[in-house]
Design a protein around this motif. Structure first.
Motif, PDB file in Angstrom:
ATOM      1  N   THR A 140     -16.404   2.458   7.434  1.00 47.38           N
ATOM      2  CA  THR A 140     -16.715   1.290   6.618  1.00 47.38           C
ATOM      3  C   THR A 140     -15.854   0.123   7.068  1.00 47.38           C
ATOM      4  OG1 THR A 140     -17.215   2.702   4.710  1.00 47.38           O
ATOM      5  CG2 THR A 140     -16.852   0.357   4.278  1.00 47.38           C
ATOM      6  N   ASN A 141     -16.503  -0.971   7.435  1.00 45.98           N
ATOM      7  CA  ASN A 141     -15.806  -2.164   7.886  1.00 45.98           C
ATOM      8  C   ASN A 141     -15.315  -2.944   6.668  1.00 45.98           C
ATOM      9  OD1 ASN A 141     -14.928  -4.534   9.032  1.00 45.98           O
ATOM     10  ND2 ASN A 141     -16.764  -4.897  10.241  1.00 45.98           N
ATOM     11  N   LEU A 142     -13.997  -3.151   6.559  1.00 43.44           N
ATOM     12  CA  LEU A 142     -13.398  -3.835   5.426  1.00 43.44           C
ATOM     13  C   LEU A 142     -12.838  -5.200   5.799  1.00 43.44           C
ATOM     14  CD1 LEU A 142     -11.419  -0.802   3.914  1.00 43.44           C
ATOM     15  CD2 LEU A 142     -13.645  -1.669   3.184  1.00 43.44           C
ATOM     16  N   ALA A 143     -13.124  -5.657   6.987  1.00 39.93           N
ATOM     17  CA  ALA A 143     -12.497  -6.885   7.479  1.00 39.93           C
ATOM     18  C   ALA A 143     -12.925  -8.109   6.670  1.00 39.93           C
ATOM     19  CB  ALA A 143     -12.818  -7.085   8.950  1.00 39.93           C
ATOM     20  N   PHE A 149      -6.137  -9.445  14.294  1.00 38.60           N
ATOM     21  CA  PHE A 149      -5.716  -8.386  15.213  1.00 38.60           C
ATOM     22  C   PHE A 149      -4.588  -7.620  14.533  1.00 38.60           C
ATOM     23  CE2 PHE A 149      -3.841  -6.147  18.653  1.00 38.60           C
ATOM     24  CZ  PHE A 149      -4.784  -6.080  19.682  1.00 38.60           C
ATOM     25  N   ILE A 150      -4.833  -6.361  14.208  1.00 40.26           N
ATOM     26  CA  ILE A 150      -3.865  -5.547  13.479  1.00 40.26           C
ATOM     27  C   ILE A 150      -2.904  -4.869  14.445  1.00 40.26           C
ATOM     28  CG2 ILE A 150      -3.590  -3.525  11.977  1.00 40.26           C
ATOM     29  CD1 ILE A 150      -6.198  -4.298  10.628  1.00 40.26           C
ATOM     30  N   GLU A 151      -1.607  -4.965  14.156  1.00 39.02           N
ATOM     31  CA  GLU A 151      -0.578  -4.354  14.986  1.00 39.02           C
ATOM     32  C   GLU A 151      -0.078  -3.038  14.410  1.00 39.02           C
ATOM     33  OE1 GLU A 151       0.582  -5.322  17.856  1.00 39.02           O
ATOM     34  OE2 GLU A 151      -0.310  -7.314  18.069  1.00 39.02           O
ATOM     35  N   CYS A 152      -0.008  -2.914  13.080  1.00 37.60           N
ATOM     36  CA  CYS A 152       0.548  -1.713  12.464  1.00 37.60           C
ATOM     37  C   CYS A 152       0.044  -1.574  11.030  1.00 37.60           C
ATOM     38  CB  CYS A 152       2.076  -1.736  12.493  1.00 37.60           C
ATOM     39  SG  CYS A 152       2.810  -3.225  11.761  1.00 37.60           S
ATOM     40  N   LEU A 153       0.113  -0.341  10.509  1.00 31.26           N
ATOM     41  CA  LEU A 153      -0.347  -0.034   9.159  1.00 31.26           C
ATOM     42  C   LEU A 153       0.651   0.890   8.468  1.00 31.26           C
ATOM     43  CD1 LEU A 153      -4.107   0.828   9.869  1.00 31.26           C
ATOM     44  CD2 LEU A 153      -3.266  -1.272   8.792  1.00 31.26           C
ATOM     45  N   TRP A 154       0.754   0.747   7.144  1.00 26.56           N
ATOM     46  CA  TRP A 154       1.518   1.688   6.341  1.00 26.56           C
ATOM     47  C   TRP A 154       0.861   1.797   4.981  1.00 26.56           C
ATOM     48  CZ3 TRP A 154       5.457   5.004   7.376  1.00 26.56           C
ATOM     49  CH2 TRP A 154       6.029   5.662   6.289  1.00 26.56           C
ATOM     50  N   PHE A 155       0.553   3.029   4.539  1.00 19.75           N
ATOM     51  CA  PHE A 155      -0.078   3.199   3.235  1.00 19.75           C
ATOM     52  C   PHE A 155       0.991   3.498   2.186  1.00 19.75           C
ATOM     53  CE2 PHE A 155      -2.383   5.291  -0.182  1.00 19.75           C
ATOM     54  CZ  PHE A 155      -3.454   4.418  -0.333  1.00 19.75           C
ATOM     55  N   ASP A 156       1.017   2.672   1.132  1.00 13.89           N
ATOM     56  CA  ASP A 156       1.954   2.824   0.027  1.00 13.89           C
ATOM     57  C   ASP A 156       1.275   3.655  -1.061  1.00 13.89           C
ATOM     58  OD1 ASP A 156       3.617   2.604  -2.175  1.00 13.89           O
ATOM     59  OD2 ASP A 156       4.015   0.471  -1.902  1.00 13.89           O
ATOM     60  N   GLU A 157       1.609   4.948  -1.134  1.00 14.96           N
ATOM     61  CA  GLU A 157       0.962   5.849  -2.091  1.00 14.96           C
ATOM     62  C   GLU A 157       1.296   5.475  -3.537  1.00 14.96           C
ATOM     63  OE1 GLU A 157      -1.230   8.100  -1.838  1.00 14.96           O
ATOM     64  OE2 GLU A 157      -1.271   8.803   0.238  1.00 14.96           O
ATOM     65  N   ASN A 158       2.489   4.959  -3.766  1.00 17.79           N
ATOM     66  CA  ASN A 158       2.898   4.626  -5.131  1.00 17.79           C
ATOM     67  C   ASN A 158       2.082   3.478  -5.711  1.00 17.79           C
ATOM     68  OD1 ASN A 158       4.949   6.599  -5.181  1.00 17.79           O
ATOM     69  ND2 ASN A 158       6.372   5.211  -4.148  1.00 17.79           N
ATOM     70  N   ASN A 159       1.842   2.466  -4.910  1.00  9.83           N
ATOM     71  CA  ASN A 159       1.127   1.279  -5.382  1.00  9.83           C
ATOM     72  C   ASN A 159      -0.338   1.245  -4.959  1.00  9.83           C
ATOM     73  OD1 ASN A 159       3.471   0.054  -6.611  1.00  9.83           O
ATOM     74  ND2 ASN A 159       4.191  -0.386  -4.534  1.00  9.83           N
ATOM     75  N   LYS A 160      -0.762   2.270  -4.211  1.00  8.96           N
ATOM     76  CA  LYS A 160      -2.141   2.345  -3.727  1.00  8.96           C
ATOM     77  C   LYS A 160      -2.536   1.076  -2.969  1.00  8.96           C
ATOM     78  CE  LYS A 160      -2.524   6.361  -5.534  1.00  8.96           C
ATOM     79  NZ  LYS A 160      -2.405   7.546  -4.657  1.00  8.96           N
ATOM     80  N   GLU A 172      -1.255  -7.352   2.263  1.00 12.26           N
ATOM     81  CA  GLU A 172      -1.464  -6.168   1.442  1.00 12.26           C
ATOM     82  C   GLU A 172      -2.944  -6.041   1.143  1.00 12.26           C
ATOM     83  OE1 GLU A 172       2.623  -5.769  -1.249  1.00 12.26           O
ATOM     84  OE2 GLU A 172       0.738  -6.454  -2.143  1.00 12.26           O
ATOM     85  N   TYR A 173      -3.460  -4.814   1.236  1.00  9.60           N
ATOM     86  CA  TYR A 173      -4.850  -4.566   0.858  1.00  9.60           C
ATOM     87  C   TYR A 173      -4.841  -3.610  -0.329  1.00  9.60           C
ATOM     88  CZ  TYR A 173      -9.674  -2.938   0.984  1.00  9.60           C
ATOM     89  OH  TYR A 173     -10.955  -2.616   0.643  1.00  9.60           O
ATOM     90  N   SER A 174      -5.397  -4.054  -1.454  1.00 15.57           N
ATOM     91  CA  SER A 174      -5.438  -3.242  -2.662  1.00 15.57           C
ATOM     92  C   SER A 174      -6.632  -2.294  -2.621  1.00 15.57           C
ATOM     93  CB  SER A 174      -5.533  -4.131  -3.899  1.00 15.57           C
ATOM     94  OG  SER A 174      -5.750  -3.341  -5.053  1.00 15.57           O
ATOM     95  N   ILE A 175      -6.364  -0.994  -2.779  1.00 22.48           N
ATOM     96  CA  ILE A 175      -7.444  -0.010  -2.773  1.00 22.48           C
ATOM     97  C   ILE A 175      -8.282  -0.130  -4.048  1.00 22.48           C
ATOM     98  CG2 ILE A 175      -7.973   2.445  -2.543  1.00 22.48           C
ATOM     99  CD1 ILE A 175      -6.527   1.140  -0.154  1.00 22.48           C
ATOM    100  N   GLU A 176      -7.653  -0.503  -5.145  1.00 21.39           N
ATOM    101  CA  GLU A 176      -8.348  -0.541  -6.432  1.00 21.39           C
ATOM    102  C   GLU A 176      -9.350  -1.680  -6.531  1.00 21.39           C
ATOM    103  OE1 GLU A 176      -5.351  -0.561  -9.437  1.00 21.39           O
ATOM    104  OE2 GLU A 176      -4.824   1.566  -9.128  1.00 21.39           O
ATOM    105  N   ASN A 177      -8.987  -2.859  -6.042  1.00 20.89           N
ATOM    106  CA  ASN A 177      -9.911  -3.991  -6.174  1.00 20.89           C
ATOM    107  C   ASN A 177     -10.447  -4.524  -4.851  1.00 20.89           C
ATOM    108  OD1 ASN A 177      -7.792  -5.558  -5.087  1.00 20.89           O
ATOM    109  ND2 ASN A 177      -7.021  -6.095  -7.119  1.00 20.89           N
ATOM    110  N   LYS A 181      -4.064  -9.658   0.085  1.00 20.48           N
ATOM    111  CA  LYS A 181      -3.044 -10.604  -0.365  1.00 20.48           C
ATOM    112  C   LYS A 181      -2.123 -10.904   0.803  1.00 20.48           C
ATOM    113  CE  LYS A 181       0.944 -11.069  -3.465  1.00 20.48           C
ATOM    114  NZ  LYS A 181       1.777 -10.386  -4.490  1.00 20.48           N
ATOM    115  N   LYS A 182      -1.961 -12.174   1.102  1.00 20.72           N
ATOM    116  CA  LYS A 182      -1.079 -12.574   2.189  1.00 20.72           C
ATOM    117  C   LYS A 182       0.346 -12.702   1.681  1.00 20.72           C
ATOM    118  CE  LYS A 182      -0.658 -15.944   5.936  1.00 20.72           C
ATOM    119  NZ  LYS A 182      -1.269 -17.142   6.577  1.00 20.72           N
ATOM    120  N   ILE A 183       1.313 -12.120   2.398  1.00 18.23           N
ATOM    121  CA  ILE A 183       2.728 -12.230   2.058  1.00 18.23           C
ATOM    122  C   ILE A 183       3.249 -13.495   2.736  1.00 18.23           C
ATOM    123  CG2 ILE A 183       4.956 -11.084   2.031  1.00 18.23           C
ATOM    124  CD1 ILE A 183       2.668  -9.625   0.520  1.00 18.23           C
TER     125      ILE A 183
END
Length: 227
Positions: A140-143, A149-160, A172-177, A181-183
């Motif tokens: 599934t394309n979520l772009a 261009f993505i360099e790295c990923l980390w999944f935060d299980e606590n905050n989903k 940050e990409y929210s799984i729930e909604n 969100k740009k930092i």
């Protein structure tokens, strides 16, 4: 099928540093995957890494179905080894490589630059053209508008949430909604590494700001002056 035929040789455990990445100009370069195995010749409890008898070295090359350049590795909960490359995504079951690319899937790019997963067996795929998720045989394309261009990923299980390092900054990409969100503190900065520690703090490696540690809204910066 997983890695059953490899694991049968005394509890093989694939390590994240299995890649030896040879220059892309070296066509047909061997990629060595280093598999640590126990050895009956060593005393129990001796974990010295200097003894070559502790290692079984197996190599695969382009003739076995590998691309020329490997960029990222991830082993999922089913023990498949996923391999990101500039020629697409590959899955290794211990015997053969299966290729996924723009021609046989809905992947949005041949450049697979980062891989990670979560407890729900989602495979998160960073590409040269944004974010893709794989689950139950479907890509599934979520772009959306975020075709960075993505360099790295980390999944935060606590905050989903999925932390996404790009050439344009940290997101940050929210799984729930399903929202990005740009930092802002990392705006227009190249983010090349992300990791979280056991206390919940986040380490970010960036081109402009160096090493940054973030925890509970507190930011600490480390530069050359810190060694």
């Amino acid at each position: 099928m997983a890695l059953s035929n490899l694991r049968s040789e005394r509890s093989l455990s694939i390590k994240s540093n299995l890649i030896s990445y040879f220059s892309s100009t070296f066509i047909g370069a061997l990629i060595f995957l280093q598999l640590i195995v126990s050895t009956p010749t060593k005393a129990q409890g001796d974990t010295s890494l200097n003894d070559s008898t502790q290692y079984k070295i197996t190599s695969w090359a382009t003739d076995d179905g590998l691309p020329n350049v490997l960029v990222s590795l991830y082993q999922d909960q089913d023990e498949y080894l996923w391999i990101g490359s500039y020629d697409g995504l590959f899955r290794f079951d211990g015997t053969r490589f299966t290729e996924y690319n723009r021609f046989n899937t809905s992947l949005n790019s041949h450049h697979i630059t980062a891989l990670t997963g979560d407890r729900n067996k989602n495979l998160w795929i960073g590409t040269g053209n944004g974010l893709v998720v794989y689950n139950n045989g479907m890509f599934t394309n979520l772009a959306g508008e975020y075709e960075f261009f993505i360099e790295c990923l980390w999944f935060d299980e606590n905050n989903k949430t999925l932390l996404i390092g790009t050439r344009e900054g940290l997101f940050e990409y929210s799984i729930e909604n399903n929202q990005y969100k740009k930092i802002e503190r990392f705006s227009n900065d190249l983010i090349n590494s992300i990791i979280q520690d056991s206390s919940g703090g986040t380490w970010v490696g960036s081109e402009k700001k160096g090493l940054v540690y973030v925890k509970n809204e507190t930011w600490k910066y480390y530069g050359r002056q810190d060694g």
